[in-house]
Design an enzyme around this catalytic site. Sequence first.
Site, PDB file in Angstrom:
ATOM      1  N   PRO A   1      47.642  43.993  36.282  1.00 14.49           N
ATOM      2  CA  PRO A   1      48.829  43.643  35.476  1.00 14.49           C
ATOM      3  C   PRO A   1      50.007  44.578  35.750  1.00 14.49           C
ATOM      4  O   PRO A   1      51.132  44.267  35.369  1.00 14.49           O
ATOM      5  CB  PRO A   1      48.349  43.805  34.023  1.00 14.49           C
ATOM      6  CG  PRO A   1      46.879  43.977  34.068  1.00 14.49           C
ATOM      7  CD  PRO A   1      46.504  44.422  35.447  1.00 14.49           C
TER       8      PRO A   1
ATOM      9  N   GLU B   1      38.786  49.498  32.678  1.00 14.89           N
ATOM     10  CA  GLU B   1      40.165  49.917  32.438  1.00 14.89           C
ATOM     11  C   GLU B   1      40.993  49.930  33.717  1.00 14.89           C
ATOM     12  O   GLU B   1      42.202  50.111  33.685  1.00 14.89           O
ATOM     13  CB  GLU B   1      40.205  51.314  31.809  1.00 14.89           C
ATOM     14  CG  GLU B   1      39.622  51.392  30.414  1.00 14.89           C
ATOM     15  CD  GLU B   1      40.212  50.339  29.490  1.00 14.89           C
ATOM     16  OE1 GLU B   1      41.435  50.321  29.303  1.00 14.89           O
ATOM     17  OE2 GLU B   1      39.422  49.520  28.974  1.00 14.89           O
TER      18      GLU B   1
ATOM     19  N   ARG C   1      46.103  26.769  50.300  1.00 18.07           N
ATOM     20  CA  ARG C   1      46.649  25.414  50.409  1.00 18.07           C
ATOM     21  C   ARG C   1      47.848  25.348  51.345  1.00 18.07           C
ATOM     22  O   ARG C   1      48.226  24.261  51.780  1.00 18.07           O
ATOM     23  CB  ARG C   1      46.986  24.844  49.021  1.00 18.07           C
ATOM     24  CG  ARG C   1      48.073  25.583  48.299  1.00 18.07           C
ATOM     25  CD  ARG C   1      48.206  25.115  46.861  1.00 18.07           C
ATOM     26  NE  ARG C   1      48.816  23.795  46.736  1.00 18.07           N
ATOM     27  CZ  ARG C   1      50.117  23.553  46.888  1.00 18.07           C
ATOM     28  NH1 ARG C   1      50.941  24.533  47.190  1.00 18.07           N
ATOM     29  NH2 ARG C   1      50.592  22.334  46.750  1.00 18.07           N
TER      30      ARG C   1
ATOM     31  N   ASP D   1      56.622  21.056  46.756  1.00 20.43           N
ATOM     32  CA  ASP D   1      56.100  21.811  45.623  1.00 20.43           C
ATOM     33  C   ASP D   1      57.202  22.324  44.715  1.00 20.43           C
ATOM     34  O   ASP D   1      58.284  22.633  45.177  1.00 20.43           O
ATOM     35  CB  ASP D   1      55.375  23.081  46.120  1.00 20.43           C
ATOM     36  CG  ASP D   1      53.998  22.775  46.632  1.00 20.43           C
ATOM     37  OD1 ASP D   1      53.477  21.712  46.318  1.00 20.43           O
ATOM     38  OD2 ASP D   1      53.467  23.641  47.347  1.00 20.43           O
TER      39      ASP D   1
HETATM   40  N1  ADE Z   1      43.836  41.930  36.368  1.00 18.21           N
HETATM   41  C1  ADE Z   1      43.887  41.910  35.025  1.00 18.21           C
HETATM   42  N2  ADE Z   1      44.960  41.255  34.595  1.00 18.21           N
HETATM   43  C2  ADE Z   1      45.637  40.830  35.707  1.00 18.21           C
HETATM   44  C3  ADE Z   1      46.831  40.120  35.930  1.00 18.21           C
HETATM   45  N3  ADE Z   1      47.573  39.684  34.916  1.00 18.21           N
HETATM   46  N4  ADE Z   1      47.199  39.875  37.190  1.00 18.21           N
HETATM   47  C4  ADE Z   1      46.469  40.326  38.211  1.00 18.21           C
HETATM   48  N5  ADE Z   1      45.326  41.006  38.075  1.00 18.21           N
HETATM   49  C5  ADE Z   1      44.901  41.252  36.828  1.00 18.21           C
END
Ligand code: ADE
Length: 253
Positions: free
Chosen positions: A89, A116, A154, A169
């Site tokens: 994230p 974590e 793809r 797309d």
């Molecule tokens: N791992 C945990 N959450 C994630 C996300 N939002 N994007 C990519 N990998 C992740």
Amino acid sequence: MRIDVVTLFPDFVQQCARFGVIGRAVERGLLEVEAWNPRDHATGGYRRVDDSVCGGGPGMVMLIEPLRKTLAAARQAVAGTAPVIYLSPQGQRLTQEKVQELAGLPRMILLCGRYEGIDERLIEHEVDEELSIGDYVLSGGELAAAVLIDAIGRLQEGALGDAQSALQDSFSDGLLDCPHYTRPVSHEWGEVPAVLLSGDHAAINRWRRMQSLGRTWLRRPELLENLTLGENDQRLLEEFKREHKGNTHEQDH
Ligand code: ADE
């Protein structure tokens, strides 16, 4: 293209590459997906891949050494260099533009974290790029890796039945896709727009472009801010706005 995935759940990633367009791309040899389990490179009776967080706090952090060895094994499996992409994230947000860029590479290694996350020193030394699939937290990188594999797979030449479909797309030109219809032409929930049945391809293309512009304006106006529309597109969008006003009593646009 070859994609090597470092994951504690190799079966999950391999399964994801078995279905639909991606499954066919793998069958046709356009895409190869291999999974590598850090547990196979862990030492000790428990084959530990994680330990507690330094400084205290909940959860566990993935150890450097099993991941380092797994990455080395994945790298050596095939000649040539491969960028290591860590899914997290904290990464840059994945976009279709990024997907198109990555789709042109001959190979890459995807690194999936669990718990974590991963010891920061491994990220600093081994990771070339960190990518996020959105502003939410998954319990691991595997689903994100599957998303990336799908989006990239793809686009491999020959993966889609019709090469045009990738060009049409959503996002391929920075806009959302237009609506699509199929039979029956007449249904209790409405009619297929007459222009799509006209056989007039110029009129159909014009209508589709107008819908793409209009939908982007309605649903994702921030995407339009990043584009410079040509005169034709501006006219089509104005026309859409006029028609939209005529069809609704909304005051917000
Ligand atoms: N791992 C945990 N959450 C994630 C996300 N939002 N994007 C990519 N990998 C992740």
